[in-house]
Design a protein around this motif. Structure first.
Motif, PDB file in Angstrom:
ATOM      1  N   UNK A 115       6.145 -26.075 -25.183  1.00  0.00           N
ATOM      2  CA  UNK A 115       5.720 -24.699 -25.400  1.00  0.00           C
ATOM      3  C   UNK A 115       4.267 -24.508 -25.010  1.00  0.00           C
ATOM      4  N   UNK A 116       3.970 -23.384 -24.340  1.00  0.00           N
ATOM      5  CA  UNK A 116       2.586 -23.108 -23.951  1.00  0.00           C
ATOM      6  C   UNK A 116       1.789 -22.624 -25.145  1.00  0.00           C
ATOM      7  N   UNK A 117       1.482 -23.520 -26.057  1.00  0.00           N
ATOM      8  CA  UNK A 117       0.849 -23.142 -27.315  1.00  0.00           C
ATOM      9  C   UNK A 117      -0.551 -22.567 -27.089  1.00  0.00           C
ATOM     10  N   UNK A 118      -1.232 -23.038 -26.042  1.00  0.00           N
ATOM     11  CA  UNK A 118      -2.541 -22.497 -25.676  1.00  0.00           C
ATOM     12  C   UNK A 118      -2.384 -21.411 -24.619  1.00  0.00           C
ATOM     13  N   UNK A 119      -1.609 -21.707 -23.573  1.00  0.00           N
ATOM     14  CA  UNK A 119      -1.375 -20.732 -22.505  1.00  0.00           C
ATOM     15  C   UNK A 119      -0.100 -21.093 -21.757  1.00  0.00           C
ATOM     16  N   UNK A 120       0.923 -20.268 -21.912  1.00  0.00           N
ATOM     17  CA  UNK A 120       2.177 -20.511 -21.197  1.00  0.00           C
ATOM     18  C   UNK A 120       1.963 -20.458 -19.692  1.00  0.00           C
ATOM     19  N   UNK A 121       1.189 -19.497 -19.223  1.00  0.00           N
ATOM     20  CA  UNK A 121       0.994 -19.354 -17.782  1.00  0.00           C
ATOM     21  C   UNK A 121       0.254 -20.548 -17.198  1.00  0.00           C
ATOM     22  N   UNK A 160       2.728 -23.503 -17.185  1.00  0.00           N
ATOM     23  CA  UNK A 160       3.697 -23.355 -16.104  1.00  0.00           C
ATOM     24  C   UNK A 160       3.053 -23.636 -14.752  1.00  0.00           C
ATOM     25  N   UNK A 161       1.862 -23.075 -14.529  1.00  0.00           N
ATOM     26  CA  UNK A 161       1.179 -23.284 -13.251  1.00  0.00           C
ATOM     27  C   UNK A 161       0.839 -24.754 -13.038  1.00  0.00           C
ATOM     28  N   UNK A 162       0.322 -25.426 -14.056  1.00  0.00           N
ATOM     29  CA  UNK A 162      -0.020 -26.843 -13.909  1.00  0.00           C
ATOM     30  C   UNK A 162       1.216 -27.686 -13.630  1.00  0.00           C
ATOM     31  N   UNK A 209      -2.350 -26.433 -21.306  1.00  0.00           N
ATOM     32  CA  UNK A 209      -1.489 -25.274 -21.515  1.00  0.00           C
ATOM     33  C   UNK A 209      -0.687 -25.450 -22.784  1.00  0.00           C
ATOM     34  N   UNK A 210      -0.006 -26.577 -22.907  1.00  0.00           N
ATOM     35  CA  UNK A 210       0.642 -26.923 -24.178  1.00  0.00           C
ATOM     36  C   UNK A 210      -0.436 -27.176 -25.224  1.00  0.00           C
ATOM     37  N   UNK A 211      -1.481 -27.898 -24.812  1.00  0.00           N
ATOM     38  CA  UNK A 211      -2.693 -28.062 -25.618  1.00  0.00           C
ATOM     39  C   UNK A 211      -3.883 -27.772 -24.714  1.00  0.00           C
ATOM     40  N   UNK A 212      -5.054 -27.723 -25.313  1.00  0.00           N
ATOM     41  CA  UNK A 212      -6.238 -27.316 -24.558  1.00  0.00           C
ATOM     42  C   UNK A 212      -6.691 -28.375 -23.553  1.00  0.00           C
ATOM     43  N   UNK A 243      15.393 -24.976 -15.679  1.00  0.00           N
ATOM     44  CA  UNK A 243      15.377 -23.514 -15.486  1.00  0.00           C
ATOM     45  C   UNK A 243      13.989 -22.930 -15.196  1.00  0.00           C
ATOM     46  N   UNK A 244      12.932 -23.606 -15.620  1.00  0.00           N
ATOM     47  CA  UNK A 244      11.583 -23.097 -15.355  1.00  0.00           C
ATOM     48  C   UNK A 244      11.147 -23.336 -13.906  1.00  0.00           C
ATOM     49  N   UNK A 245      11.769 -24.309 -13.219  1.00  0.00           N
ATOM     50  CA  UNK A 245      11.298 -24.700 -11.885  1.00  0.00           C
ATOM     51  C   UNK A 245      12.359 -24.586 -10.787  1.00  0.00           C
TER      52      UNK A 245
END
Length: 281
Positions: free
Chosen positions: A230-236, A239-241, A196-199, A273-275
């Motif tokens: 930062x979710x540079x590849x995918x924020x969602x 976050x999910x992982x 998510x942060x990276x691939x 704050x994210x969790x």
């Protein structure tokens, strides 16, 4: 102790980017004046209620974010929690990056996790404790985490360097997948796919370091104390992982991030704050 890697401004920026918000769309969704929002993002916090109005839209916990904005919380100090654990913080551009060395005191077999930008401290500890560096595990391929691969491998004679299967680095075996298991002396290491942060980001969960069974998780930039990469590849996906794989580890698990201080699953459940608010307390 290292300060938190992210300020409340950084957290807002990451949540906005992850949710696909501009200042204009976030102002409209939250009912906050656009000028006021711009001031908040620049570091001017007129009143706490403004920050509270943004949090439901951005899926952030308001109480945790306010604590960080007031500088009311930092994780408990943990640097000396184990005699066979070392953390190295080295500079890169205008910030700092962490690398780690863990070893089995009975066999003197050691594992490194990332290299940082200067491995002198790690090399000194390997010599001081008479260790054999058996494996280098990389959490992801960003330059600040892998800069000293060649030097560390050459100086120690280490023959095994590993990284996630989707994130190849020259000279490193890109084969690590979810559920892979490794052993270094008496240490048992399990891989989690926390992309998510990276691939192809990987978290390594280590068992056997502490006699009381406490786990240690080397999370790279998947998660920071009080924030996340930062979710540079995918924020969602990031976050999910984090929610499904890292935050479901035992509460006592010590989290070793690529930047910022050590923390624990329990503390992040309450103060990140994210969790925060997403798990029973």
């Amino acid at each position: 102790m290292l300060p938190l890697e992210d300020t409340y401004i950084d957290i807002l920026r990451k949540a906005m980017r992850g949710g696909g918000y501009t200042e204009e769309t976030l102002a409209a969704a939250s009912g906050l004046d656009a000028v006021h929002l711009r001031e908040l993002r620049a570091g001017t916090l007129r009143d706490e209620q403004s920050l509270r109005r943004l949090c439901p839209v951005l899926n952030l916990d308001a109480a945790a974010l306010l604590d960080i904005s007031r500088q009311h919380w930092t994780p408990l100090p943990r640097q000396g929690f184990c005699d066979s654990f070392a953390m190295y913080t080295t500079p890169y551009k205008d910030f700092f990056v962490n690398a780690y060395l863990l070893w089995d005191p009975a066999t003197r077999k050691a594992a490194a996790f990332d290299t940082g930008t200067d491995c002198d401290g790690m090399l000194a500890d390997i010599a001081k404790h008479g260790l054999e560096l058996e494996s280098l595990f990389l959490t992801h391929s960003h330059t600040d985490h892998i800069m000293e691969i060649d030097r560390l491998m050459h100086k120690t004679g280490c023959r095994r360097a590993l990284i996630g299967a989707r994130e190849p680095v020259e000279g490193v075996e890109a084969s690590v997948r979810e559920g892979d298991r490794f052993s270094v002396g008496g240490l048992r290491i399990r891989a989690l796919d926390t992309f998510g942060h990276t691939v192809g980001g990987v978290t390594y969960v280590v068992e056997g370091l502490k006699a009381d069974g406490t786990l240690v998780a080397l999370v790279g930039d998947s998660l920071f104390s009080g924030s996340m990469g930062g979710g540079l590849v995918s924020h969602q996906d990031a976050l999910r992982n984090n929610l499904e794989k890292i935050m479901t580890l035992p509460d006592t698990t010590i989290l070793c991030s690529g930047h910022g201080p050590l923390t624990s699953v329990a503390e992040e459940k309450r103060h990140n704050p994210f969790f925060a608010g997403k798990f029973p307390v």
